[in-house]
Design a protein around this motif. Structure first.
Motif, PDB file in Angstrom:
ATOM      1  N   THR A  59       0.812  -1.264  -0.009  1.00  0.00           N
ATOM      2  CA  THR A  59       0.101   0.090   0.111  1.00  0.00           C
ATOM      3  C   THR A  59       0.869   1.345   0.023  1.00  0.00           C
ATOM      4  O   THR A  59       0.440   2.352  -0.278  1.00  0.00           O
ATOM      5  N   GLY A  60       2.203   1.124   0.154  1.00  0.00           N
ATOM      6  CA  GLY A  60       3.034   2.207   0.225  1.00  0.00           C
ATOM      7  C   GLY A  60       3.644   2.667   1.643  1.00  0.00           C
ATOM      8  O   GLY A  60       4.126   3.646   1.990  1.00  0.00           O
ATOM      9  N   ASP A 161      -3.456   2.427  -0.620  1.00  0.00           N
ATOM     10  CA  ASP A 161      -3.451   2.683  -2.179  1.00  0.00           C
ATOM     11  C   ASP A 161      -4.738   3.504  -2.363  1.00  0.00           C
ATOM     12  O   ASP A 161      -5.951   2.753  -2.343  1.00  0.00           O
ATOM     13  N   SER A 193      -4.008   8.014   2.496  1.00  0.00           N
ATOM     14  CA  SER A 193      -4.042   7.487   1.107  1.00  0.00           C
ATOM     15  C   SER A 193      -3.175   7.912   0.102  1.00  0.00           C
ATOM     16  O   SER A 193      -2.817   9.426   0.267  1.00  0.00           O
ATOM     17  N   GLY A 195      -1.907   8.304  -3.761  1.00  0.00           N
ATOM     18  CA  GLY A 195      -2.271   8.457  -5.248  1.00  0.00           C
ATOM     19  C   GLY A 195      -2.570   9.478  -5.731  1.00  0.00           C
ATOM     20  O   GLY A 195      -2.520  10.566  -5.023  1.00  0.00           O
ATOM     21  N   HIS A 242       2.160  -3.257  -6.310  1.00  0.00           N
ATOM     22  CA  HIS A 242       1.552  -2.968  -7.611  1.00  0.00           C
ATOM     23  C   HIS A 242       2.621  -2.526  -8.680  1.00  0.00           C
ATOM     24  O   HIS A 242       2.724  -1.097  -8.737  1.00  0.00           O
ATOM     25  N   LYS A 245       1.794   0.519 -11.173  1.00  0.00           N
ATOM     26  CA  LYS A 245       2.018   2.238 -10.624  1.00  0.00           C
ATOM     27  C   LYS A 245       3.452   2.238 -11.034  1.00  0.00           C
ATOM     28  O   LYS A 245       3.634   3.885 -11.511  1.00  0.00           O
TER      29      LYS A 245
END
Length: 335
Positions: A59-60, A161, A193, A195, A242, A245
């Motif tokens: 998710t980062g 994400d 979040s 993105g 991911h 991305k």
């Protein structure tokens, strides 16, 4: 996670496949809840900031840990990172030495993060945190561990994400969640979040009503390294949560993307795989490019053939997070 997530995990409302597995998801959620109720959490004696998630998979968290480490260190705080070192052989607690350790020993994420702050790898996070505190840590960043009941968290940051959100809202195997959103966010102090703006808007529309803690927004931005990527012929490969991305970032930079090879998260780089990638790049006149996290896992003799594109997390507004961190900063500097 090492395998591709099923597409039905991210279909809203949940479809037939997800609903069929919903009872198993309830069992998984129940097991997580029981684990979290186990006994009292250990107080390490220095503030602990947990950077975790509710979703399984990437998710980062790693760029978030790096960004926080840099921000705290910039304020004169001795910040250490504790990680389980996914995929590594070290059980710990052991401090990562980026000059002598390999990703096979520590895991790729701890080796990458060790360039920014001292990192401790430990299967037992409590032991890792105690080792960090004994070594002079004033604040500990706990990489993952949101569902680990062992350590008391002074601050818990849930990273998501923005494009994927919380998927279909169901738990494994019916969906991508380790625990229900409502239960996870009830323990969180903030949600971050990650993105671009359109994905942030969609995430806020779908999930904003369930978030009653500060909602931070951020994006991963390529670090300026002096390379002009415009028109550069590139064969890209990535084994992260991911990878699409990463490939999108390269396209945004204007590269001529000959091909993009998406690998599983933490996938081992076998000699056969590297030989194939190298041969294809030479045949097409393309430069091999990968992520920072993947680059630390490459053997030295192949690493020379590959460019890494570093990215850094930028928050749209640091002030809400700074306000949450300030009491911990004050506590870390008190005698």
């Amino acid at each position: 996670m090492n395998r591709r997530a099923p597409s039905f995990w991210f279909r809203r409302p949940p479809g037939f496949g997800a609903n069929l597995l919903r009872p198993l998801g309830a069992v998984y959620a129940g097991a997580t809840a029981r684990r979290l109720r186990r006994g009292a959490r250990a107080d390490i004696g220095v503030p602990v900031v947990c950077i975790g998630n509710i979703n399984a998979g990437g998710t980062g968290k790693t760029p978030t840990v790096i960004a926080l480490a840099q921000r705290l260190a910039g304020q004169g705080v001795a910040v250490h990172i504790v990680s389980r070192g996914y995929g590594g052989t070290i059980t710990g607690p052991e401090r990562v030495d980026e000059r002598s350790h390999t990703a096979a020993q520590t895991g790729d994420e701890p080796l990458l993060m060790s360039a920014f702050a001292p990192v401790w790898v430990a299967d037992n996070r409590v032991e890792g945190a105690r080792a960090a505190a004994a070594d002079g840590a004033q604040i500990i960043l706990l990489d993952d561990g949101f569902q680990d009941p062992g350590i008391f968290h002074d601050l818990s940051l849930v990273v998501v994400d923005a494009a994927k959100g919380f998927g279909n809202g169901l738990c494994i195997p019916a969906g991508p969640l380790r625990e229900p959103v409502s239960e996870g966010l009830a323990r969180a102090d903030a949600v971050l979040s990650i993105g671009p703006a359109p994905m942030q808007e969609r995430f806020a529309a779908e999930w904003g009503r369930k978030i009653d803690v500060p909602h931070l927004q951020g994006a991963l931005q390529p670090l300026q390294t002096g390379i002009d990527w415009q028109g550069h012929r590139v064969l890209a490969f990535a084994g992260i949560g991911h990878p699409e991305k990463f490939f999108a970032t390269l396209r945004d930079l204007g590269v001529d993307l000959v091909r993009a090879e998406a690998l599983d998260d933490h996938q081992p780089f076998t000699p056969a795989l590297l030989q194939r990638l190298g041969a294809e790049a030479r045949a097409s006149g393309a430069q091999l490019v990968t992520t920072e996290k993947d680059a630390v896992r490459l053997p030295p003799e192949f690493r020379r053939e590959v460019l890494a594109l570093p990215v850094r997390l930028e928050l749209s507004d640091w002030r809400p997070l700074d306000a949450l961190l300030q009491p911990l900063l004050d506590a870390s500097k008190s005698p």
